[in-house]
Write a protein that holds these residues in place. Structure first.
Motif, mmCIF file in Angstrom:
data_model
loop_
_atom_site.group_PDB
_atom_site.id
_atom_site.type_symbol
_atom_site.label_atom_id
_atom_site.label_comp_id
_atom_site.label_asym_id
_atom_site.label_seq_id
_atom_site.Cartn_x
_atom_site.Cartn_y
_atom_site.Cartn_z
ATOM 1 N N GLY A 132 9.067 -1.081 -2.012
ATOM 2 C CA GLY A 132 9.047 -0.834 -0.580
ATOM 3 C C GLY A 132 8.302 0.439 -0.230
ATOM 4 N N VAL A 133 8.525 1.482 -1.002
ATOM 5 C CA VAL A 133 7.807 2.742 -0.789
ATOM 6 C C VAL A 133 6.306 2.535 -0.964
ATOM 7 C CG1 VAL A 133 7.419 5.059 -1.711
ATOM 8 C CG2 VAL A 133 9.749 4.223 -1.425
ATOM 9 N N PHE A 134 5.932 1.763 -1.970
ATOM 10 C CA PHE A 134 4.514 1.512 -2.230
ATOM 11 C C PHE A 134 3.879 0.785 -1.051
ATOM 12 C CE2 PHE A 134 1.763 1.083 -6.259
ATOM 13 C CZ PHE A 134 0.614 1.315 -5.532
ATOM 14 N N ARG A 135 4.549 -0.246 -0.564
ATOM 15 C CA ARG A 135 3.990 -0.997 0.574
ATOM 16 C C ARG A 135 3.824 -0.111 1.799
ATOM 17 N NH1 ARG A 135 7.371 -5.044 -1.679
ATOM 18 N NH2 ARG A 135 9.110 -4.424 -0.343
ATOM 19 N N ASP A 136 4.836 0.709 2.096
ATOM 20 C CA ASP A 136 4.757 1.582 3.267
ATOM 21 C C ASP A 136 3.676 2.648 3.092
ATOM 22 O OD1 ASP A 136 6.761 0.171 4.436
ATOM 23 O OD2 ASP A 136 8.321 1.687 4.177
ATOM 24 N N THR A 137 3.577 3.193 1.887
ATOM 25 C CA THR A 137 2.564 4.214 1.629
ATOM 26 C C THR A 137 1.166 3.645 1.775
ATOM 27 O OG1 THR A 137 4.042 5.394 0.107
ATOM 28 C CG2 THR A 137 1.687 5.875 -0.049
ATOM 29 N N ALA A 138 0.926 2.486 1.167
ATOM 30 C CA ALA A 138 -0.397 1.869 1.243
ATOM 31 C C ALA A 138 -0.779 1.564 2.691
ATOM 32 C CB ALA A 138 -0.437 0.586 0.408
ATOM 33 N N ALA A 139 0.182 1.060 3.462
ATOM 34 C CA ALA A 139 -0.093 0.742 4.866
ATOM 35 C C ALA A 139 -0.392 2.009 5.663
ATOM 36 C CB ALA A 139 1.089 0.002 5.477
ATOM 37 N N SER A 140 0.362 3.071 5.408
ATOM 38 C CA SER A 140 0.155 4.308 6.166
ATOM 39 C C SER A 140 -1.167 4.966 5.805
ATOM 40 C CB SER A 140 1.307 5.288 5.910
ATOM 41 O OG SER A 140 1.277 5.794 4.593
ATOM 42 N N VAL A 141 -1.555 4.915 4.529
ATOM 43 C CA VAL A 141 -2.823 5.494 4.101
ATOM 44 C C VAL A 141 -3.990 4.726 4.707
ATOM 45 C CG1 VAL A 141 -4.325 5.856 2.098
ATOM 46 C CG2 VAL A 141 -1.918 6.504 1.983
ATOM 47 N N HIS A 142 -3.892 3.418 4.703
ATOM 48 C CA HIS A 142 -4.979 2.602 5.256
ATOM 49 C C HIS A 142 -5.152 2.847 6.759
ATOM 50 C CE1 HIS A 142 -7.780 -0.735 5.585
ATOM 51 N NE2 HIS A 142 -7.116 -1.121 6.658
ATOM 52 N N ALA A 143 -4.027 2.919 7.473
ATOM 53 C CA ALA A 143 -4.093 3.028 8.933
ATOM 54 C C ALA A 143 -4.095 4.464 9.435
ATOM 55 C CB ALA A 143 -2.921 2.272 9.561
ATOM 56 N N GLY A 144 -3.782 5.424 8.565
ATOM 57 C CA GLY A 144 -3.674 6.805 9.023
ATOM 58 C C GLY A 144 -2.456 7.033 9.891
ATOM 59 N N ASP A 145 -1.356 6.321 9.597
ATOM 60 C CA ASP A 145 -0.131 6.402 10.392
ATOM 61 C C ASP A 145 0.758 7.515 9.845
ATOM 62 O OD1 ASP A 145 2.428 6.022 11.510
ATOM 63 O OD2 ASP A 145 2.061 3.880 11.785
ATOM 64 N N ARG A 146 0.807 8.641 10.546
ATOM 65 C CA ARG A 146 1.556 9.797 10.056
ATOM 66 C C ARG A 146 3.058 9.553 10.025
ATOM 67 N NH1 ARG A 146 -1.252 15.357 12.388
ATOM 68 N NH2 ARG A 146 -3.367 14.945 11.604
ATOM 69 N N GLU A 147 3.590 8.870 11.023
ATOM 70 C CA GLU A 147 5.024 8.627 11.054
ATOM 71 C C GLU A 147 5.449 7.727 9.908
ATOM 72 O OE1 GLU A 147 7.258 10.160 12.912
ATOM 73 O OE2 GLU A 147 5.545 11.355 13.583
ATOM 74 N N GLN A 148 4.673 6.695 9.645
ATOM 75 C CA GLN A 148 4.995 5.802 8.533
ATOM 76 C C GLN A 148 4.858 6.537 7.201
ATOM 77 O OE1 GLN A 148 2.470 2.315 8.107
ATOM 78 N NE2 GLN A 148 4.169 1.120 7.286
ATOM 79 N N ALA A 149 3.845 7.389 7.095
ATOM 80 C CA ALA A 149 3.651 8.163 5.874
ATOM 81 C C ALA A 149 4.804 9.140 5.659
ATOM 82 C CB ALA A 149 2.325 8.918 5.931
#
Length: 210
Positions: A132-149
């Motif tokens: 779950g952490v990996f999925r959220d991290t990958a999504a936040s890095v791709h989109a530049g989403d600071r809150e998700q990161a």
């Protein structure tokens, strides 16, 4: 983060190629991680050669570093921050891939299906959280989403604490064989190290270079 880099570097082909290659490497690393854990915990045969996937990630790292250095050699005053981000990022991605490969190797070391009993159940829970952490991290890095990161970093911190607690409990385990203790301890260690590198990736979104 990659989305932001794409926008900043849209007119600079070599650097944008490097950012795209790093993004692809992150997806390869996630695929490798999920397949490795599935093989270890569920006996699922990987749909592709994980050692070849690891080799591709290693090649991604070499390519990204070369692209960045070639660009900066030709433009020494431009895009330095972006170059630093890309090189730092690809190193973390490559390390995650290496640890995932090590996870895959534990299936052969264990030599039997993953048991459903104390110790093994707790590690399965760690792995599920890691995915779950990996999925959220990958999504936040791709989109530049600071809150998700930031949320991914918080989850990783809690995961790290759980890893340490379980390692301490293993030190007092008496019902496990030496082989089982070794496999459990190594798997926990790899989960912890993967999480640390994922946290580095997320932090590059939360606290980016200017």
């Amino acid at each position: 983060m990659f989305k932001m880099l794409f926008e900043v570097l849209s007119q600079k082909s070599l650097m944008i190629q490097a950012a795209q290659r790093a993004d692809e490497a992150l997806e390869r690393s996630r695929t490798l991680s999920e397949a490795a854990f599935a093989a270890l915990l569920d006996g699922t045969k990987p749909s592709q050669d994980l050692y070849e996937l690891d080799r591709q990630i290693n090649e991604d790292e070499i390519t990204v570093r070369r692209m960045v250095l070639e660009h900066l050699a030709a433009n020494p005053m431009g895009d330095l921050s972006a170059g630093v981000v890309l090189i730092s990022t690809i190193i973390d991605i490559e390390r995650v891939g290496d640890y995932a490969k090590n996870v895959y190797e534990q299936a052969e070391r264990l030599g039997m299906p993953w048991p459903d009993r104390d110790g093994f159940r707790e590690v399965r829970g760690l792995v599920e959280e890691m995915n779950g952490v990996f999925r959220d991290t990958a999504a936040s890095v791709h989109a530049g989403d600071r809150e998700q990161a930031r949320a991914a970093m918080d989850r990783q911190y809690a995961l790290n604490q759980d890893c340490e607690k379980l390692l301490d409990e293993l030190c007092d385990a008496t019902e496990l064989t030496a082989r089982e203790v070794v496999v459990l301890a190594l798997t926990i260690r790899f989960v912890k190290r993967m999480g640390a590198h994922l946290s580095n990736l997320a932090s590059s979104v939360v606290n980016p270079f200017d």
